[in-house]
Design a protein around this motif. Structure first.
Motif, PDB file in Angstrom:
ATOM      1  N   LYS A 160       0.832  -1.191   0.000  1.00  0.00           N
ATOM      2  CA  LYS A 160       0.000   0.000   0.000  1.00  0.00           C
ATOM      3  C   LYS A 160       0.876   1.253   0.000  1.00  0.00           C
ATOM      4  N   PRO A 161       0.404   2.329  -0.624  1.00  0.00           N
ATOM      5  CA  PRO A 161       1.188   3.567  -0.618  1.00  0.00           C
ATOM      6  C   PRO A 161       1.355   4.109   0.792  1.00  0.00           C
ATOM      7  N   LYS A 162       2.412   4.891   0.984  1.00  0.00           N
ATOM      8  CA  LYS A 162       2.690   5.448   2.298  1.00  0.00           C
ATOM      9  C   LYS A 162       1.572   6.383   2.753  1.00  0.00           C
ATOM     10  N   ASN A 163       1.032   7.177   1.848  1.00  0.00           N
ATOM     11  CA  ASN A 163      -0.019   8.127   2.185  1.00  0.00           C
ATOM     12  C   ASN A 163      -0.997   8.242   1.028  1.00  0.00           C
ATOM     13  N   ARG A 164      -2.269   8.327   1.357  1.00  0.00           N
ATOM     14  CA  ARG A 164      -3.277   8.572   0.332  1.00  0.00           C
ATOM     15  C   ARG A 164      -3.402  10.084   0.189  1.00  0.00           C
ATOM     16  N   ILE A 165      -2.741  10.631  -0.794  1.00  0.00           N
ATOM     17  CA  ILE A 165      -2.707  12.074  -0.998  1.00  0.00           C
ATOM     18  C   ILE A 165      -3.015  12.366  -2.457  1.00  0.00           C
ATOM     19  N   LYS A 166      -3.715  13.444  -2.702  1.00  0.00           N
ATOM     20  CA  LYS A 166      -4.059  13.808  -4.067  1.00  0.00           C
ATOM     21  C   LYS A 166      -2.804  14.255  -4.818  1.00  0.00           C
ATOM     22  N   THR A 192      -4.911  25.842  -2.401  1.00  0.00           N
ATOM     23  CA  THR A 192      -3.968  25.162  -1.508  1.00  0.00           C
ATOM     24  C   THR A 192      -4.579  23.842  -1.043  1.00  0.00           C
ATOM     25  N   PRO A 193      -3.765  22.915  -0.568  1.00  0.00           N
ATOM     26  CA  PRO A 193      -4.308  21.663  -0.035  1.00  0.00           C
ATOM     27  C   PRO A 193      -5.149  21.917   1.216  1.00  0.00           C
ATOM     28  N   ASN A 194      -6.064  21.003   1.486  1.00  0.00           N
ATOM     29  CA  ASN A 194      -6.772  21.021   2.760  1.00  0.00           C
ATOM     30  C   ASN A 194      -5.845  20.440   3.822  1.00  0.00           C
ATOM     31  N   LYS A 195      -5.757  21.123   4.940  1.00  0.00           N
ATOM     32  CA  LYS A 195      -4.779  20.759   5.970  1.00  0.00           C
ATOM     33  C   LYS A 195      -4.900  19.309   6.408  1.00  0.00           C
ATOM     34  N   ASN A 196      -6.141  18.829   6.545  1.00  0.00           N
ATOM     35  CA  ASN A 196      -6.341  17.467   7.052  1.00  0.00           C
ATOM     36  C   ASN A 196      -6.142  16.397   5.990  1.00  0.00           C
ATOM     37  N   GLU A 197      -5.742  16.802   4.771  1.00  0.00           N
ATOM     38  CA  GLU A 197      -5.541  15.833   3.693  1.00  0.00           C
ATOM     39  C   GLU A 197      -4.072  15.679   3.314  1.00  0.00           C
ATOM     40  N   ILE A 198      -3.184  16.334   4.065  1.00  0.00           N
ATOM     41  CA  ILE A 198      -1.748  16.186   3.806  1.00  0.00           C
ATOM     42  C   ILE A 198      -1.051  15.802   5.108  1.00  0.00           C
ATOM     43  N   PRO A 199       0.124  15.181   5.031  1.00  0.00           N
ATOM     44  CA  PRO A 199       0.847  14.805   6.248  1.00  0.00           C
ATOM     45  C   PRO A 199       1.153  16.019   7.130  1.00  0.00           C
ATOM     46  N   GLN A 200       1.141  15.809   8.423  1.00  0.00           N
ATOM     47  CA  GLN A 200       1.333  16.898   9.379  1.00  0.00           C
ATOM     48  C   GLN A 200       2.668  17.618   9.189  1.00  0.00           C
ATOM     49  N   LYS A 201       3.686  16.903   8.728  1.00  0.00           N
ATOM     50  CA  LYS A 201       5.010  17.515   8.571  1.00  0.00           C
ATOM     51  C   LYS A 201       5.016  18.646   7.549  1.00  0.00           C
ATOM     52  N   TYR A 202       3.953  18.729   6.717  1.00  0.00           N
ATOM     53  CA  TYR A 202       3.887  19.779   5.705  1.00  0.00           C
ATOM     54  C   TYR A 202       2.908  20.895   6.069  1.00  0.00           C
ATOM     55  N   TRP A 203       2.304  20.828   7.236  1.00  0.00           N
ATOM     56  CA  TRP A 203       1.340  21.855   7.622  1.00  0.00           C
ATOM     57  C   TRP A 203       1.981  23.237   7.680  1.00  0.00           C
ATOM     58  N   HIS A 204       3.264  23.281   8.027  1.00  0.00           N
ATOM     59  CA  HIS A 204       3.947  24.574   8.138  1.00  0.00           C
ATOM     60  C   HIS A 204       3.958  25.318   6.806  1.00  0.00           C
ATOM     61  N   LEU A 205       3.863  24.585   5.698  1.00  0.00           N
ATOM     62  CA  LEU A 205       3.850  25.230   4.382  1.00  0.00           C
ATOM     63  C   LEU A 205       2.579  26.051   4.178  1.00  0.00           C
ATOM     64  N   LEU A 206       1.478  25.571   4.725  1.00  0.00           N
ATOM     65  CA  LEU A 206       0.224  26.320   4.617  1.00  0.00           C
ATOM     66  C   LEU A 206       0.315  27.629   5.401  1.00  0.00           C
ATOM     67  N   ASP A 207       0.939  27.584   6.577  1.00  0.00           N
ATOM     68  CA  ASP A 207       1.127  28.806   7.371  1.00  0.00           C
ATOM     69  C   ASP A 207       2.064  29.772   6.645  1.00  0.00           C
TER      70      ASP A 207
END
Length: 218
Positions: free
Chosen positions: A96-102, A195-210
């Protein structure tokens, strides 16, 4: 398609940009081939586009439904490869893939990282963005859809085809940067995701949204 209608017919459709379900079925039926489950195939086509270009998320039931449609087609026209199809399905279920991300979200993350790592650069080549997607490897493998998202689907100032994202901006042919307010965009992309929805990307990338909200998109 090529087995029943020939390579030349397929190439002609490709040149005319008619590699869509309806023209393909029309050609096959003109060659005397009865295409089963046309209604289900059309539903599958629409649903695939929703998953790839919009915000739909597939459930396990959706996957089973899609598999059954594919299985019925293979069983009718290529029964000798059913065993191989089952084996591939089994292998994929184990890897299975590591993360289900668009795909679009992967592309946005890659471009945002390039901006943060290269603050003095205005834009990046499509190759650089694709390589950054490969380097981050969020999904677990580089998907074929990454290329078309970087070159077409995510580009705000290009005609939607069919994705309406406004995630990237084409500064010149072959070069991209993140889209930001004030950038012109194709009217057909009005309201498209930026931009991506925060809850649909790994937490380590949330800082990019900020960073995008507080620094880049001012």
């Amino acid at each position: 398609m090529m087995d029943y209608a020939g390579v030349r017919v397929y190439e002609q459709l490709r040149r005319n940009r008619k590699i869509y379900l309806a023209p393909l079925i029309e050609v096959l039926e003109s060659k005397g081939l009865e295409v089963v489950n046309k209604t289900e195939l059309e539903k599958l086509r629409v649903y695939r586009n929703q998953l790839e270009h919009e915000t739909e998320t597939a459930s396990s039931e959706d996957a089973e439904w899609a598999y059954e449609i594919a299985q019925a087609l293979v069983q009718k026209y290529y029964p000798n490869i059913l065993g191989r199809l089952k084996n591939e399905r089994h292998q994929k279920s184990r890897k299975k893939p590591k993360n289900r991300i668009k795909v679009a979200d992967e592309v946005w993350i890659a471009c945002a990282l390039l901006h943060k790592e290269n603050p003095n650069r205005r834009d990046f080549s499509t190759r650089e963005i694709i390589e950054k997607v490969r380097e981050e490897n969020i999904y677990g493998t580089l998907r074929p859809g990454v290329y078309v998202h970087v070159t077409q689907h995510c580009i705000a100032n290009k005609k939607p085809n069919p994705g309406k994202y406004r995630m990237l901006f084409e500064t010149e042919p072959g070069r991209r940067r993140l889209f930001k307010k004030g950038d012109p965009y194709h009217p057909g992309r009005e309201g498209g995701k930026i931009t991506p929805n925060k809850n649909e990307i790994p937490q380590k990338y949330w800082h990019l949204l900020d960073w995008y909200k507080n620094e880049y998109n001012k």
